[in-house]
Design an enzyme around this catalytic site. Structure first.
Site, PDB file in Angstrom:
ATOM      1  N   ASP A 204      -5.658   4.762   0.547  1.00  0.00           N
ATOM      2  CA  ASP A 204      -4.737   5.535   1.366  1.00  0.00           C
ATOM      3  C   ASP A 204      -4.350   4.756   2.624  1.00  0.00           C
ATOM      4  O   ASP A 204      -5.183   4.084   3.229  1.00  0.00           O
ATOM      5  CB  ASP A 204      -5.474   6.830   1.765  1.00  0.00           C
ATOM      6  CG  ASP A 204      -4.577   7.838   2.427  1.00  0.00           C
ATOM      7  OD1 ASP A 204      -3.504   8.114   1.880  1.00  0.00           O
ATOM      8  OD2 ASP A 204      -4.950   8.348   3.503  1.00  0.00           O
ATOM      9  N   GLU A 244      -1.503   1.941  -0.963  1.00  0.00           N
ATOM     10  CA  GLU A 244      -0.323   2.690  -0.543  1.00  0.00           C
ATOM     11  C   GLU A 244       0.193   2.046   0.738  1.00  0.00           C
ATOM     12  O   GLU A 244      -0.416   2.176   1.794  1.00  0.00           O
ATOM     13  CB  GLU A 244      -0.703   4.155  -0.262  1.00  0.00           C
ATOM     14  CG  GLU A 244       0.495   5.000   0.101  1.00  0.00           C
ATOM     15  CD  GLU A 244       0.203   6.089   1.117  1.00  0.00           C
ATOM     16  OE1 GLU A 244      -0.829   6.053   1.806  1.00  0.00           O
ATOM     17  OE2 GLU A 244       1.058   6.976   1.240  1.00  0.00           O
TER      18      GLU A 244
HETATM   19  C1  NOJ Z   1      -1.235   9.472   2.524  1.00  0.00           C
HETATM   20  C2  NOJ Z   1      -1.380  10.541   1.503  1.00  0.00           C
HETATM   21  O1  NOJ Z   1      -0.615  10.197   0.363  1.00  0.00           O
HETATM   22  C3  NOJ Z   1      -0.935  11.834   2.139  1.00  0.00           C
HETATM   23  O2  NOJ Z   1      -0.894  12.868   1.199  1.00  0.00           O
HETATM   24  C4  NOJ Z   1      -1.859  12.177   3.284  1.00  0.00           C
HETATM   25  O3  NOJ Z   1      -1.383  13.317   3.963  1.00  0.00           O
HETATM   26  C5  NOJ Z   1      -1.950  11.011   4.266  1.00  0.00           C
HETATM   27  N1  NOJ Z   1      -2.126   9.749   3.626  1.00  0.00           N
HETATM   28  C6  NOJ Z   1      -3.091  11.220   5.230  1.00  0.00           C
HETATM   29  O4  NOJ Z   1      -4.301  10.943   4.558  1.00  0.00           O
END
Ligand code: NOJ
Ligand code: CA
Length: 541
Positions: A204, A244
């Site tokens: 993440d 990501e």
């Molecule tokens: C990215 C995630 O895809 C999202 O859903 C989340 O709210 C944020 N990171 C915070 O962890």
């Protein structure tokens, strides 16, 4: 340092499917999806041809950010079952040839995590420096990721008597990654899930892991991200990190770090330009995308997607193309979020038009990389705009036309979220069983696309070449890997088009498409494509 051989890289040929356990299948009738339910539904996934499951966070959590606010890194939230249920799910997935990757959230914890509770209670606690504190918030504040929902990135805490830093929601304090004690803890977390048998992590918020608090993107060679990559590679020759990182085109390359970094990154550029090409009916945008996407180390791999659990963010596109997409696909303010995104699913955005959905998916499956599907998109589920923020695209999976869409036997008011009912996308019409009965359904189309993808390594591994097609609405490209050669032709226009593409051989065979096309020509192939028509053609030497 890596000894991975390219032919061994399973993730290059994978078909990934993303699951939110909470909304996939309820196995014990309490209205909440769980591991027992998911385990029962593994045959659906095996049948589709999925080879790798990516689970959104399922750890104990106050669940204010769909589980991304983690309160305990080592467990399963009791609402979804026990750690034993998780391990049994993992065993059964692997028995069906599916690998499992899990979300790894190291940028922040929940404010309910015992580390934060200890940190805020006592200035002298060793946990205080697990987080980032200031007496006064800095004059210059980095923007919060959720504008409209959060005002800044520094929050005053009464117990602590200081401000703490949070890039995301205020209940998600950022961990202080510079603290070696934090790093020691996070390595243990990674090691724990690897010992249980998972095949890697979706990481993440990657750009924030290498960022200094002042917000300048400094690629710090000492950043925890690199340590994490080395750690995973040393512990397993097979596990992957899927990052990501929605960043400008000059940046993603760095995360692969010459084959020593992450193995996979989401291809935000390909995703953005696919939507741009669809709305403008312009193949040129796809050619632009392939020019913009940076070359990467052979160990690395792009992951192609159209939608996921978050808002659709098209900020990689030129503003005028974004504007066109918003006007066409999110005309109503209620469909928009955070001044940048769209909180809709794919099918309603494309008007529920199956041919356009096939076209969009056909592009996703044939752009170089590994495809990833968001649960429910294989049957063309819709969104529920009555839900807050991104919950609109996280409604229960629609299995049947039974009450609660076959998701749960609980009273409807007990469901974690209402099922989508009535209208074009309601479970009465859109569900797995209904689509199983119809050979031409979207779900059976996805299954056939996956079958073709899996039979041709050129899709996951091939070098890509854009082919001139004379017509700006027709996108032609080739993928070549070893003796596998694929020619792909897509008509982005809603009207029929004649496409002419150069071919080196008369040996051609159509494998897939919206229908069978006559393959005419020797040095050139001329195709009379239907509106939004597409063809996957194998070139034989
Ligand atoms: C990215 C995630 O895809 C999202 O859903 C989340 O709210 C944020 N990171 C915070 O962890
Ligand atoms: Ca349950």
């Amino acid at each position: 340092m890596l000894s991975r051989s390219v032919s061994d890289l399973w993730y290059k040929d994978a078909i990934i499917y993303c699951i939110d356990v909470e909304t996939y299948m309820d196995g014990n009738g309490d209205g909440i999806g769980d591991f027992r339910g998911l385990t029962v539904r593994l045959n659906h996934l095996a049948g589709l041809g999925v080879t790798c499951l990516w689970l959104l966070p399922f750890y104990p959590s106050p669940n204010r950010d769909n589980g991304y606010d983690i309160a305990d890194y080592y467990g399963v939230d009791p609402r979804y079952g026990s750690l034993g249920d998780f391990v049994e799910f993992l065993r059964q997935a692997r028995q069906r040839g599916m690998k499992v990757i899990v979300d790894l959230v190291v940028n922040h914890t929940s404010d309910q995590h015992p580390w934060f509770q200890a940190a805020r209670a006592d200035r002298d606690s060793p946990f205080r420096s697990f987080y980032i504190w200031e007496d006064e918030p800095p004059a210059h504040q980095e923007p919060n990721v959720f504008p409209g929902k959060e005002t800044g990135t520094w929050q005053y805490d009464e117990h602590a008597g200081q401000y703490y830093y949070h890039r995301f929601y205020h209940f998600e304090p950022d961990l202080n990654m510079a603290n070696t004690a934090v790093r020691d803890e996070l390595r243990k977390v990674i090691g724990f899930w690897m010992e249980l048998g998972i095949s890697g992590f979706r990481v993440d918020a990657v750009p924030f892991l290498i960022e200094s608090v002042e917000g300048s993107i400094v690629v710090d060679p000492a950043s925890f991200l690199w340590e994490m990559c080395r750690f995973v590679n040393v512990r397993s020759g097979d596990a992957i990190l899927l990052g990501e990182a929605n960043v400008p085109p000059s940046q993603p390359g760095q995360y692969f770090d010459q084959g020593n970094g992450m193995q996979m990154l989401f291809n935000f550029i390909a995703m953005n330009y696919t939507f741009g090409a669809l709305v403008r009916q312009a193949a040129t945008l796809l050619a632009d995308a392939l020019n913009i996407i940076p070359a990467i180390h052979p160990i690395g791999q792009w992951t192609n997607f159209l939608r996921n659990h978050d808002e659709l963010d098209l900020s990689r596109l030129p503003q005028s193309v974004q504007d066109d997409h918003f006007a066409a696909c999110a005309p109503d303010q209620s469909m928009r979020l955070y001044n940048r995104g769209i909180r809709r699913r794919l099918a309603p955005m494309l008007g529920g038009d199956q041919r356009r959905l096939e076209l969009a998916y056909s592009l996703m499956f044939t752009l170089p990389g590994t495809p990833v599907l968001w649960y429910g998109d294989e049957i063309g589920m819709g969104e529920d705009l009555a839900q807050e923020e991104r919950l609109s695209v996280r409604t229960p999976m629609q299995w049947t036309d039974d009450p609660n869409a076959g998701f749960s036997s609980a009273d409807p008011e007990k469901l974690v979220r209402p099922v989508i009912s009535g209208g074009k996308f309601g479970y009465e019409r859109v569900n797995v069983i209904a689509q199983q009965r119809v050979p031409e359904s979207l779900m059976n189309w996805v299954e056939r696309a996956i079958r073709n993808h899996k039979e041709h390594p050129a899709f996951g591994r091939g070098a890509v070449q854009v082919l001139g097609t004379v017509d700006r609405a027709v996108f032609g490209h080739r993928l070549d890997w070893d003796s596998d050669h694929m020619l792909l032709v897509h008509n982005l226009a809603s009207r029929p088009r004649t496409a002419t593409v150069p071919v080196p051989t008369a040996g051609m065979r159509q494998l897939f498409g919206n229908r069978s096309y006559a393959l005419r020509g020797r040095k050139e192939l001329t195709l009379e494509l239907d509106g939004h028509g597409y063809a996957w053609i194998e070139l034989r030497e």
